[in-house]
Design a protein around this motif. Sequence first.
Motif, PDB file in Angstrom:
ATOM      1  N   PRO A   1       0.804  -1.223   0.000  1.00  0.00           N
ATOM      2  CA  PRO A   1       0.000   0.000   0.000  1.00  0.00           C
ATOM      3  C   PRO A   1       0.837   1.272   0.000  1.00  0.00           C
ATOM      4  O   PRO A   1       1.970   1.300   0.473  1.00  0.00           O
ATOM      5  CB  PRO A   1      -0.807  -0.094   1.304  1.00  0.00           C
ATOM      6  N   LEU A   2       0.229   2.316  -0.519  1.00  0.00           N
ATOM      7  CA  LEU A   2       0.697   3.684  -0.355  1.00  0.00           C
ATOM      8  C   LEU A   2      -0.206   4.341   0.685  1.00  0.00           C
ATOM      9  O   LEU A   2      -1.426   4.314   0.562  1.00  0.00           O
ATOM     10  CB  LEU A   2       0.608   4.437  -1.685  1.00  0.00           C
ATOM     11  N   TRP A   3       0.394   4.914   1.724  1.00  0.00           N
ATOM     12  CA  TRP A   3      -0.369   5.572   2.781  1.00  0.00           C
ATOM     13  C   TRP A   3      -0.276   7.087   2.603  1.00  0.00           C
ATOM     14  O   TRP A   3       0.819   7.651   2.556  1.00  0.00           O
ATOM     15  CB  TRP A   3       0.168   5.180   4.161  1.00  0.00           C
ATOM     16  N   ASN A   4      -1.445   7.724   2.496  1.00  0.00           N
ATOM     17  CA  ASN A   4      -1.521   9.176   2.340  1.00  0.00           C
ATOM     18  C   ASN A   4      -2.250   9.759   3.545  1.00  0.00           C
ATOM     19  O   ASN A   4      -3.242   9.200   4.020  1.00  0.00           O
ATOM     20  CB  ASN A   4      -2.258   9.522   1.047  1.00  0.00           C
ATOM     21  N   SER A   5      -1.795  10.883   4.032  1.00  0.00           N
ATOM     22  CA  SER A   5      -2.272  11.401   5.314  1.00  0.00           C
ATOM     23  C   SER A   5      -3.624  12.110   5.264  1.00  0.00           C
ATOM     24  O   SER A   5      -4.166  12.474   6.308  1.00  0.00           O
ATOM     25  CB  SER A   5      -1.236  12.379   5.889  1.00  0.00           C
ATOM     26  N   TRP A   6      -4.204  12.283   4.082  1.00  0.00           N
ATOM     27  CA  TRP A   6      -5.357  13.180   3.971  1.00  0.00           C
ATOM     28  C   TRP A   6      -6.535  12.756   4.847  1.00  0.00           C
ATOM     29  O   TRP A   6      -6.964  13.487   5.737  1.00  0.00           O
ATOM     30  CB  TRP A   6      -5.787  13.296   2.514  1.00  0.00           C
ATOM     31  N   ALA A   7      -7.115  11.579   4.603  1.00  0.00           N
ATOM     32  CA  ALA A   7      -8.301  11.164   5.363  1.00  0.00           C
ATOM     33  C   ALA A   7      -7.953  10.808   6.806  1.00  0.00           C
ATOM     34  O   ALA A   7      -8.840  10.716   7.653  1.00  0.00           O
ATOM     35  CB  ALA A   7      -8.982   9.975   4.682  1.00  0.00           C
ATOM     36  N   GLN A   8      -6.675  10.606   7.088  1.00  0.00           N
ATOM     37  CA  GLN A   8      -6.251  10.316   8.460  1.00  0.00           C
ATOM     38  C   GLN A   8      -6.198  11.589   9.295  1.00  0.00           C
ATOM     39  O   GLN A   8      -6.623  11.610  10.443  1.00  0.00           O
ATOM     40  CB  GLN A   8      -4.872   9.644   8.447  1.00  0.00           C
ATOM     41  N   LEU A   9      -5.691  12.679   8.681  1.00  0.00           N
ATOM     42  CA  LEU A   9      -5.430  13.903   9.451  1.00  0.00           C
ATOM     43  C   LEU A   9      -6.032  15.160   8.830  1.00  0.00           C
ATOM     44  O   LEU A   9      -6.031  16.220   9.460  1.00  0.00           O
ATOM     45  CB  LEU A   9      -3.915  14.091   9.601  1.00  0.00           C
ATOM     46  N   TYR A  10      -6.495  15.065   7.581  1.00  0.00           N
ATOM     47  CA  TYR A  10      -7.022  16.217   6.847  1.00  0.00           C
ATOM     48  C   TYR A  10      -6.064  17.401   6.964  1.00  0.00           C
ATOM     49  O   TYR A  10      -4.860  17.245   6.746  1.00  0.00           O
ATOM     50  CB  TYR A  10      -8.442  16.551   7.291  1.00  0.00           C
ATOM     51  N   GLY A  11      -6.524  18.577   7.292  1.00  0.00           N
ATOM     52  CA  GLY A  11      -5.646  19.744   7.279  1.00  0.00           C
ATOM     53  C   GLY A  11      -4.850  19.946   8.541  1.00  0.00           C
ATOM     54  O   GLY A  11      -4.254  21.017   8.740  1.00  0.00           O
ATOM     55  N   GLU A  12      -4.803  18.922   9.413  1.00  0.00           N
ATOM     56  CA  GLU A  12      -4.149  19.090  10.714  1.00  0.00           C
ATOM     57  C   GLU A  12      -2.802  18.383  10.799  1.00  0.00           C
ATOM     58  O   GLU A  12      -2.329  18.049  11.871  1.00  0.00           O
ATOM     59  CB  GLU A  12      -5.070  18.552  11.825  1.00  0.00           C
TER      60      GLU A  12
END
Length: 668
Positions: free
Chosen positions: A257-268
């Motif tokens: 997998p590629l892990w992207n932070s968007w849905a995990q942390l959004y703008g924080e």
Amino acid sequence: MPTIGTRTVRSGSAALILAAPLLGTAPAAADSGPLTFATPAYELRVATDRLAVTTVRAGRTVLATAPGAFRFRIGGDWHIVREVTGSTRDGNTLRVTAATDLPGITVDLRITLRSDRYDMNWSLSGAQADALSTAYDLNSAGHWYGHGENSDQTVQPWPLDSGQLVDSGFSPASYQVVSPFWYTSSATGLRADTNDPMDVRINSGGNGLGEFTVTGERPAASTVFVEDTSAEVYRAHIALVGKPERSDTSYEQYATPLWNSWAQLYGEQTQENVLAWARALAGAGLGGHAVQIEESVIAADFGERFPALPALSEQLDRLGFDLGMWTGLYMPETAANFSEAVDNGYLLKDPSDRTEPCLFTWWNGRRTGLIDLANPAARQWYIDDLQAQTRELGVAGFKFDTAFFDDRCAPYPGATRADYVKYGTELADEFDQQGAGLRVAWNAAQSKGFATRTADKPTTFAGLRAAVSANLAVSTIGYPFVETDMIGGSLSYPPPTKEVLTRWAQAASLMPLMYASTSPTGVRDATTGEWVGYDQETVDLYRKAIETHEKLAPYIWDQVQSTLKTGDPIMRPLFFDFPKDEASYMAADEWMLGPAVLAAPKLDEGTTRDVFLPSGTWRDVTNGKVVRGPVTLKGYAAPLGVTPAFVNLKAKGATKAYQALAHTGAER
């Protein structure tokens, strides 16, 4: 030019059949009867009482324009095309003139027949239209597919006629991955030959029409394919637009997998919480090849939130992850270097005042401009920044998340939309995209072989189903290396439930790539700011999905190599492989992964589902039993720990696929 058939001109109740091939020149008188032309593969009928075109194969209508199919707009008012007033034939080309409801204005229609398709274009004489619209009767061709992603990201009809699709900004500059190509269960296809924006409506308001409107000063030009199967229509389309020459994505990026932070942390996102997220993933055995920060280094407060990015890169490396960064051409007014971009003329210009930047409201409500890639100085400025990130900050790759042009802005002097795609894809190709790939419309970058992630979807079962349908839609217009955008969904919805997150991971394990964000170890709720945890079973099932995908990777890699030779999609609807099984044309929650694997994961609530197996001999991965199709397995048991999948025992790669999916190391 080869002979392609005979010509029939019907006059009233009588029919004159010309045995001569469609070569040379001969007049064709227009009257109340249809003009009929035949090729060995199909017959074309042009109605003369009111202009309409019908395609017939083996005595059956396979595509027909709708009543009042041809319309045009002048000065904001729509007008209709009426009866045929004359026609001539020159070789394989039929030219037709028709009256309109405006005196002195006529329509010129030209149809050129070929063995497996015909080219059709029409325009006005006596006036200049600002839009030309052609409508088809959806029912005439069975079910409809193609187009690409719906502009409404929350729903993706499959087939298209089962719902409604309205895209008034259908364009090479679309954010959605789209192509002006549609195909049907009757094995016909339609490709609009334009690079101008279109208005596309499929079954709008339930009207049963496919309405294709082109804007600009050019004729409405299209190619209609007539083949024996839907897959052959797809291949005819690919022969025009091209197939990948290579895969830009590596084996490891397919496998893990590629892990992207968007849905995990959004703008924080901060350096601390990104590292904590990555440590939790690694500690739970939820591996992957990269962690991408969904944030731009040009953000005004980026340095405060990420004070030591090279150190973070080293820490991620020790956990087994490369560091990736989001990047885009969007330049918000709040960006640290916005003034520099404006002062140097690096942004697209306002069409009403070309001394000013073109500013528009982005998705987050901020005013933003777009870096002008057709400006050599602006392009180099952007490239220099990306190279500095890789050289100085430890960034290994990038998620390119942008359109290369915006139709609200003015292009650089002498530049076209195609130029922007060319510059953008060449630029992105210089950097590791880490399997996040590139979203490019209009099949404009096929040779590069980028991965394609479909657009964000809600964190619900409806979002999961839309993501699957979007993958099928994008994959079958010519983007074979697909992934859903973020396992579990995003769009600033509350976090997915345990069931949605698990089922999404299971479904993604049977797709070409896995693109992840929400961690089963816990996630921040974007709507409340509160921490939401998941239980150990969620972690275990997610890990199992990752393991399944990694074991299946050798088989998937074989499909990648096959696609480079044939152009065929890897993830595809059942009817591509089983065109004679009628039920396969409506299967929206099953797909083929290559020729051997039928994926039927649970995409909604509950613990059972019906599974349709097409003709053939199938091995049930869950219990090892052999099942012969066609058959529908009613109430198939699919508790949360089961991902229904079946292997076509006579297909190429069956043994390798079964060994991977059954986790036995040997076929039973």
